[in-house]
Design a protein around this motif. Structure first.
Motif, short mmCIF file in Angstrom:
data_model
loop_
_atom_site.label_atom_id
_atom_site.label_comp_id
_atom_site.label_asym_id
_atom_site.label_seq_id
_atom_site.Cartn_x
_atom_site.Cartn_y
_atom_site.Cartn_z
N ALA A 72 0.81 -1.21 0.00
CA ALA A 72 0.00 0.00 0.00
C ALA A 72 0.85 1.26 0.00
O ALA A 72 0.51 2.26 -0.67
N ILE A 73 1.95 1.27 0.73
CA ILE A 73 2.73 2.49 0.90
C ILE A 73 3.31 3.01 -0.42
O ILE A 73 3.13 4.18 -0.76
N PRO A 74 4.01 2.18 -1.23
CA PRO A 74 4.49 2.70 -2.51
C PRO A 74 3.37 3.14 -3.45
O PRO A 74 3.54 4.11 -4.21
N LEU A 75 2.24 2.44 -3.40
CA LEU A 75 1.13 2.81 -4.29
C LEU A 75 0.55 4.17 -3.92
O LEU A 75 0.20 4.97 -4.80
N ILE A 76 0.43 4.47 -2.63
CA ILE A 76 -0.05 5.78 -2.20
C ILE A 76 0.97 6.86 -2.54
O ILE A 76 0.62 7.95 -3.02
N LEU A 77 2.23 6.56 -2.30
CA LEU A 77 3.29 7.54 -2.49
C LEU A 77 3.51 7.87 -3.97
O LEU A 77 4.02 8.96 -4.29
N SER A 78 3.13 6.97 -4.84
CA SER A 78 3.43 7.14 -6.27
C SER A 78 2.77 8.39 -6.85
O SER A 78 3.32 9.02 -7.75
N ARG A 79 1.60 8.79 -6.31
CA ARG A 79 0.95 10.00 -6.82
C ARG A 79 1.79 11.24 -6.52
O ARG A 79 1.97 12.11 -7.37
N GLY A 80 2.28 11.33 -5.27
CA GLY A 80 3.10 12.49 -4.92
C GLY A 80 4.42 12.52 -5.65
O GLY A 80 5.02 13.58 -5.82
N LEU A 81 4.90 11.35 -6.10
CA LEU A 81 6.16 11.27 -6.85
C LEU A 81 5.96 11.40 -8.35
O LEU A 81 6.92 11.24 -9.11
N CYS A 82 4.72 11.67 -8.79
CA CYS A 82 4.39 11.82 -10.20
C CYS A 82 4.50 10.50 -10.97
O CYS A 82 4.75 10.48 -12.18
#
Length: 596
Positions: A78-88
């Motif tokens: 879950a963590i990388p998937l959520i973070l991916s939006r903020g990382l473009c």
């Protein structure tokens, strides 16, 4: 032990059945004995198949290690998937799979370090949601907002140097903040300051902090689930069905034992893997509806995101083997704003971990951890965060509460099993196809999982109030105001950034990151108010509960003598075994894949 004698509270799982006459253990049913247990009958009576220092057979270690890996899987993915939006990276699924593989790999390393050199309890290490909120707040700064063209799938070329630089410079900034903030955790742990800090941190600080880790993420969960509410609802249905309604229903599975040859044994699969089973079944439903063209094939149509081929051919593009290494995204950069924001997450993570140590010790048959072990554990967790920053997971690592709960389910507290689980995470992190599989999960399936996961995290935060007197108007005020301010202030700051500008860029960034991080705002207010607002007869500014707690003041007739649990500021008792006994039982019963 006859079935009628089983504990009806849902904590006594027949995966391991204990004979009260000694340390004789049965695996899965009353007729399949655990290898090696017969020789241990001289030990005192225990409800464990294997305690913390025991070594089960190698094949059992591997099986149970994989089980711990699967239990932590939901949070790790879950963590990388959520973070991916903020990382473009929303439209670069292949890179998302690399991030998932990296967090698997680093979590394996950190688990081995913690079990071998840290607190030495069977406690798994993995990514933490406590770092997500400040990370997203940092990435929402004007300088780090994603360019509009990265939000359009038709304009994104994941192999172009321009796009690679866009997301990698954001990752490097996040790496630097995590690495510097982890030094604070290393210092607090190895210096022994964690014991001093715990005196001032009580349930009225922890409750709003943990609750506000998950509440601000409702937008992410809603957006993903809203890609197809029907599929999201099916995901939620299966997770709730397995974790709450079918958790005590045994499932016969094939097994082999020399004395009984091939036979069927009963395993409580629904209780152990509710999230994994829910995701898998809904994923199969999506696959069937995709093959039959029930979902639209137009990328702009509602429901397209539920197609199993909506994320392209990431599985075929992902390499079979990929070895993550430090600095794989470049040399980390550092900003003051990012460091201060991540430190808020570090403090929250440390306090949670101390509670996990006590719960883990109880469930693994170990005595309560001494101060030097706690200090060492927190220090090693700081080293783990440093490694996570260096490798570029975009997150830190912390102790996983859901795996502590799994100890109560399996009745195996051996740390060798967690070593095996760490090795499993380490090796799967080097198989690129594994990360690609999880990165290709349809968006609404992820959204349904988020809704359950974040709901449980919020509830766990609120549950800490059971250790405070909520009949007190003082405590009601502190918690209510902290929660509401933790939601209101970040909302206002995000929409009025110009009003807080001081003219000093670095100071402006620090203020914006901290004030847009709900867990910091709510946690700070809870901490400040709980330590300064006195009870009816207490001295002001926490003098009665803090300073009079020193040995040389205890016998003064003017200092208050408080029985354990009497005051909301009784922070030492909050951090001790009684609090964590209840928490561990709660984690065992919920057994949802969440980092609380």
């Amino acid at each position: 032990m006859p079935p009628s004698d089983k504990d009806p509270n849902g904590l006594d799982n027949p995966n391991f059945i204990i004979d009260d006459g000694g340390h004789y253990c049965n695996f899965t049913d009353a007729h399949a004995t655990v290898p090696g247990c017969e020789e241990k009958q001289n030990r005192p009576s225990s409800n464990l198949a294997y305690s913390v220092t025991d070594i089960p057979p190698w094949y059992l270690c591997i099986f149970l290690g994989i089980q711990h890996y699967l239990t932590a899987l939901g949070g790790l993915v879950a963590i990388p998937l959520i973070l991916s939006r903020g990382l473009c990276l929303e439209h670069d699924i292949l890179t998302q799979s690399h991030l998932i593989s990296t967090i698997f790999f680093v979590s394996g390393i950190c688990t081995l370090l913690q079990v071998i050199f840290g607190v030495r309890l069977p406690i798994l290490q993995g990514g933490t949601f406590a770092f997500l909120t400040p990370s997203l707040a940092m990435l929402s700064l004007p300088d780090w907002k994603c360019p509009a063209w990265t939000q359009n799938a038709t304009q994104v070329d994941a192999t172009s140097p321009e796009f690679i630089e866009v997301w990698q410079k954001r990752m490097r900034e996040l790496q630097g903040a995590i690495m510097v903030a982890s030094c604070f955790q290393i210092f607090v742990g190895f210096s022994g300051l964690i014991g001093f800090l715990m005196r001032f941190i009580g349930p009225l600080t922890i409750a709003p902090t943990i609750t506000l880790v998950a509440l601000p993420l409702f937008e992410s969960a809603g957006n993903d689930a809203g890609a197809h509410w029907g599929i999201a609802a099916i995901t939620i249905f299966f997770i709730v069905l397995f974790s709450q309604y079918l958790k005590n229903v045994p499932v016969p599975v094939p097994a082999y034992k020399r004395s009984r040859k091939c036979h069927f044994s009963k395993i409580y699969l629904f209780q152990i893997f509710p999230v994994l089973l829910g995701l898998s079944i809904t994923w199969l439903v999506c696959f069937a509806l995709t093959v039959s063209n029930v979902f639209p094939s137009n990328p702009k149509a509602y429901g397209y995101a539920a197609r199993t081929d909506s994320k392209g051919d990431v599985l075929s593009k992902a390499p079979w083997f990929r070895f993550p290494y430090p600095g794989q995204w470049g040399v980390p950069t550092i900003s003051v704003a990012g460091v201060f924001g991540i430190i808020a997450g570090v403090i929250s993570s440390m306090v949670e971990s101390v509670g996990d140590y006590y719960a883990c010790a109880r469930l693994s048959g170990a005595p309560p951890p001494p101060k030097h072990a706690i200090n060492r554990g927190i220090g090693v967790e700081g080293i783990g965060c440093l490694l996570a920053g260096a490798w570029g997971t975009g997150n830190g690592t912390t102790s996983y509460s859901e795996n502590v709960g799994a100890l109560g389910i399996t009745r195996v507290g051996s740390r060798i099993v967690i070593v095996a689980g760490g090795c499993v995470m380490l090796f799967t992190g080097m198989f690129g196809k594994v990360g690609a599989v999880f990165a290709s999960i349809p968006t609404p399936v992820i959204g349904g999982m988020f809704m359950v996961m974040f709901g449980v995290i919020s509830a766990v935060g609120v549950s800490n109030l059971q250790y405070a007197d909520m009949n007190s108007s003082r405590n009601l005020f502190i918690f209510g105001f902290s929660i509401y301010a933790g939601l209101t202030i970040p909302y206002w700051v995000k929409n009025n950034t110009e009003a807080l500008k001081t003219g000093i860029l670095q100071l402006d960034q620090v203020i914006q990151v901290l004030l847009t991080t709900g867990m910091f705002v709510g946690g700070f207010l809870g901490f400040f108010l709980d330590n300064t607002i006195p009870e009816v007869y207490d001295l002001p500014f926490g003098m009665g509960s803090k300073f009079c707690a020193a040995k040389w003041f205890r016998y003064l007739p003017t200092c208050p003598k408080q029985p354990p649990g009497h005051s909301a500021n009784e922070n030492n008792s909050y951090a001790q075994e009684n609090r964590n006994k209840i928490n561990s039982e709660k984690d065992t019963e919920m057994n949802a894949d969440t980092r609380i």
